[in-house]
Design a protein around this motif. Structure first.
Motif, PDB file in Angstrom:
ATOM      1  N   HIS A   1       0.321 117.407  40.235  1.00 38.74           N
ATOM      2  CA  HIS A   1       0.520 118.006  38.921  1.00 38.74           C
ATOM      3  C   HIS A   1      -0.056 117.101  37.834  1.00 38.74           C
ATOM      4  O   HIS A   1       0.174 115.887  37.848  1.00 38.74           O
ATOM      5  CB  HIS A   1       2.021 118.203  38.694  1.00 38.74           C
ATOM      6  N   CYS A   2      -0.789 117.688  36.888  1.00 40.55           N
ATOM      7  CA  CYS A   2      -1.464 116.901  35.852  1.00 40.55           C
ATOM      8  C   CYS A   2      -1.331 117.540  34.475  1.00 40.55           C
ATOM      9  O   CYS A   2      -1.019 118.725  34.340  1.00 40.55           O
ATOM     10  CB  CYS A   2      -2.957 116.764  36.170  1.00 40.55           C
ATOM     11  N   GLN A   3      -1.616 116.711  33.464  1.00 41.17           N
ATOM     12  CA  GLN A   3      -1.693 117.153  32.071  1.00 41.17           C
ATOM     13  C   GLN A   3      -2.879 116.455  31.424  1.00 41.17           C
ATOM     14  O   GLN A   3      -3.115 115.266  31.655  1.00 41.17           O
ATOM     15  CB  GLN A   3      -0.412 116.786  31.320  1.00 41.17           C
ATOM     16  N   LEU A   4      -3.641 117.183  30.617  1.00 37.10           N
ATOM     17  CA  LEU A   4      -4.752 116.566  29.898  1.00 37.10           C
ATOM     18  C   LEU A   4      -4.229 115.627  28.818  1.00 37.10           C
ATOM     19  O   LEU A   4      -3.342 115.990  28.032  1.00 37.10           O
ATOM     20  CB  LEU A   4      -5.636 117.633  29.250  1.00 37.10           C
ATOM     21  N   ALA A   5      -4.768 114.425  28.774  1.00 37.66           N
ATOM     22  CA  ALA A   5      -4.421 113.470  27.723  1.00 37.66           C
ATOM     23  C   ALA A   5      -5.072 113.890  26.409  1.00 37.66           C
ATOM     24  O   ALA A   5      -6.146 114.502  26.390  1.00 37.66           O
ATOM     25  CB  ALA A   5      -4.885 112.066  28.117  1.00 37.66           C
ATOM     26  N   ASN A   6      -4.411 113.565  25.306  1.00 41.21           N
ATOM     27  CA  ASN A   6      -4.967 113.789  23.965  1.00 41.21           C
ATOM     28  C   ASN A   6      -5.348 115.244  23.729  1.00 41.21           C
ATOM     29  O   ASN A   6      -6.370 115.547  23.110  1.00 41.21           O
ATOM     30  CB  ASN A   6      -6.195 112.899  23.727  1.00 41.21           C
ATOM     31  N   CYS A   7      -4.524 116.143  24.211  1.00 43.19           N
ATOM     32  CA  CYS A   7      -4.831 117.565  24.094  1.00 43.19           C
ATOM     33  C   CYS A   7      -3.553 118.319  23.752  1.00 43.19           C
ATOM     34  O   CYS A   7      -2.605 118.321  24.543  1.00 43.19           O
ATOM     35  CB  CYS A   7      -5.424 118.075  25.405  1.00 43.19           C
ATOM     36  N   GLU A   8      -3.523 118.933  22.574  1.00 43.95           N
ATOM     37  CA  GLU A   8      -2.334 119.643  22.119  1.00 43.95           C
ATOM     38  C   GLU A   8      -2.685 121.057  21.659  1.00 43.95           C
ATOM     39  O   GLU A   8      -3.769 121.289  21.114  1.00 43.95           O
ATOM     40  CB  GLU A   8      -1.680 118.890  20.952  1.00 43.95           C
ATOM     41  N   PRO A   9      -1.779 122.016  21.868  1.00 42.21           N
ATOM     42  CA  PRO A   9      -2.031 123.378  21.369  1.00 42.21           C
ATOM     43  C   PRO A   9      -2.010 123.402  19.846  1.00 42.21           C
ATOM     44  O   PRO A   9      -1.257 122.655  19.215  1.00 42.21           O
ATOM     45  CB  PRO A   9      -0.875 124.187  21.970  1.00 42.21           C
ATOM     46  N   LYS A  10      -2.800 124.258  19.256  1.00 40.31           N
ATOM     47  CA  LYS A  10      -2.920 124.295  17.798  1.00 40.31           C
ATOM     48  C   LYS A  10      -1.657 124.809  17.128  1.00 40.31           C
ATOM     49  O   LYS A  10      -1.300 124.374  16.039  1.00 40.31           O
ATOM     50  CB  LYS A  10      -4.122 125.170  17.406  1.00 40.31           C
ATOM     51  N   ASN A  11      -0.963 125.731  17.782  1.00 39.92           N
ATOM     52  CA  ASN A  11       0.224 126.325  17.166  1.00 39.92           C
ATOM     53  C   ASN A  11       1.479 126.137  18.014  1.00 39.92           C
ATOM     54  O   ASN A  11       2.405 126.943  17.945  1.00 39.92           O
ATOM     55  CB  ASN A  11      -0.017 127.819  16.919  1.00 39.92           C
ATOM     56  N   GLY A  12       1.493 125.090  18.817  1.00 43.19           N
ATOM     57  CA  GLY A  12       2.696 124.771  19.580  1.00 43.19           C
ATOM     58  C   GLY A  12       2.794 125.399  20.949  1.00 43.19           C
ATOM     59  O   GLY A  12       3.567 124.937  21.780  1.00 43.19           O
ATOM     60  N   LEU A  13       2.036 126.468  21.202  1.00 50.41           N
ATOM     61  CA  LEU A  13       2.077 127.142  22.498  1.00 50.41           C
ATOM     62  C   LEU A  13       0.665 127.406  22.993  1.00 50.41           C
ATOM     63  O   LEU A  13      -0.245 127.681  22.202  1.00 50.41           O
ATOM     64  CB  LEU A  13       2.833 128.480  22.395  1.00 50.41           C
ATOM     65  N   TRP A  14       0.497 127.321  24.308  1.00 52.21           N
ATOM     66  CA  TRP A  14      -0.801 127.647  24.898  1.00 52.21           C
ATOM     67  C   TRP A  14      -0.912 129.155  25.080  1.00 52.21           C
ATOM     68  O   TRP A  14      -0.069 129.767  25.721  1.00 52.21           O
ATOM     69  CB  TRP A  14      -0.975 126.946  26.243  1.00 52.21           C
ATOM     70  N   LYS A  15      -1.955 129.732  24.513  1.00 47.58           N
ATOM     71  CA  LYS A  15      -2.183 131.171  24.626  1.00 47.58           C
ATOM     72  C   LYS A  15      -3.263 131.442  25.670  1.00 47.58           C
ATOM     73  O   LYS A  15      -3.953 130.536  26.121  1.00 47.58           O
ATOM     74  CB  LYS A  15      -2.583 131.745  23.265  1.00 47.58           C
ATOM     75  N   ASP A  16      -3.396 132.703  26.022  1.00 49.39           N
ATOM     76  CA  ASP A  16      -4.333 133.079  27.092  1.00 49.39           C
ATOM     77  C   ASP A  16      -5.758 132.629  26.795  1.00 49.39           C
ATOM     78  O   ASP A  16      -6.485 132.201  27.694  1.00 49.39           O
ATOM     79  CB  ASP A  16      -4.302 134.592  27.309  1.00 49.39           C
TER      80      ASP A  16
END
Length: 308
Positions: free
Chosen positions: A128-143
């Motif tokens: 399981h991984c997460q991209l570093a230095n990467c955030e959603p613009k409005n708090g949630l990841w959209k399609d």
């Protein structure tokens, strides 16, 4: 050297240490903060590991059972772990976690489930991984953001650089043939924002008092819970887990494995009752979260309760 010995040696060598780099296949994407990878060096083992034997019968099915099944999502046979069995319908179905890919497939028909041809006892290969230095613009990841990540990753291999670790996932950078790393590509094309302050890990050490306990959910009389039985010998003394929390547990078994393998062993002087630890359980062939209940031999042996 047989297949199992060869693969176990390879797994032992790959601890995803912070700062290390590994060529990987991205096997499944939920969003930029939740996706799964598998080292490309494991490719040659998959065909043998996914070979199936006879079809399973309903009476064969057990929770936490390792099987081989045909995945309509992945469009091939793969190893799976049963975490829910539904016998209420006319045709029995199961919810299965694909341990070498990281995805969950619900309502898999019994006709698509088989016993493994090779009895392995091998750990999950997806991490399981997460991209570093990467955030959603409005708090949630959209399609559209998720689709953009899938587009940039494509089907080619990627170079993974480990920037940090938590007990649940790796914090990573991904590079492939794109002009920049995947997080930067998402930011440059308007699908995310770059920044350190929202990452799971911090570059500034934060020293806190050591935590010696787990938190438990508060359950009130009258609450209705969807659960599965974890252990117990009779109706007067048994343990259950919420089905959705059990799914999270199964989903993170391989991350606990990676975290535990890179952590230092417990020092004898640190063995204390009520201490939260990770312990390797031979019959499960994996690490489990536990609490030291009683020191049976001073600084050597202890009675441990497995909290999950």
């Amino acid at each position: 050297m047989d297949l199992i010995e060869e693969l176990m040696q390879e797994i032992t060598l790959n601890n995803f240490d912070v700062g290390s780099s590994t060529w990987v296949d991205v096997t499944y994407i939920n969003n930029p903060h939740s996706f799964y990878v598998r080292p490309t060096s494991y490719r040659s083992f998959l065909k043998s590991m996914q070979a199936h034997g006879q079809k399973l019968e309903q009476q064969d099915l057990q929770l936490s059972m390792n099987i081989v099944y045909y995945s309509k999502t992945l469009k091939n046979f793969c190893r799976g772990l049963i975490y829910h069995v539904d016998t209420a319908k006319k045709n029995c179905t199961c919810d299965i976690y694909a341990i070498d890919y990281g995805c969950v497939e619900k309502s898999v028909s019994l006709k698509n489930m088989y016993s493994p041809l090779l009895e392995q006892g091998l750990p999950p290969l997806a991490t399981h991984c997460q991209l570093a230095n990467c955030e959603p613009k409005n708090g949630l990841w959209k399609d559209k953001e998720i689709d953009a990540m899938k587009c940039y990753i494509g089907t080619e291999k990627a170079k993974l650089i480990v920037k940090g670790k938590t007990c649940l996932k790796l914090i990573v950078e991904l590079f492939n043939s794109c002009p920049d790393d995947i997080a930067t590509m998402l930011a440059l094309t308007g699908y995310s924002t770059l920044g350190y302050n929202e990452n799971v890990f911090s570059r500034i050490p934060n020293f806190k008092q050591e935590k010696h306990y787990y938190t438990y959910p508060k359950i009130e009389p009258g609450n209705v819970l969807h659960v599965r039985t974890q252990s117990g010998k009779d109706l007067d003394n048994f343990y259950v887990a919420k089905v959705d929390e059990y799914y999270d547990y199964i989903n993170n078994v391989n991350n606990l494995l990676a975290y535990s393998k890179q952590a230092q062993s417990l020092r004898p002087e640190d063995m204390k009752e009520n201490k939260a630890i990770s312990v390797f359980v031979p019959q499960f062939l994996r690490y489990e979260r536990g609490i030291i209940q009683k020191i049976t031999v001073s600084e050597e042996k202890a009675l441990v309760q497995l909290v999950d």
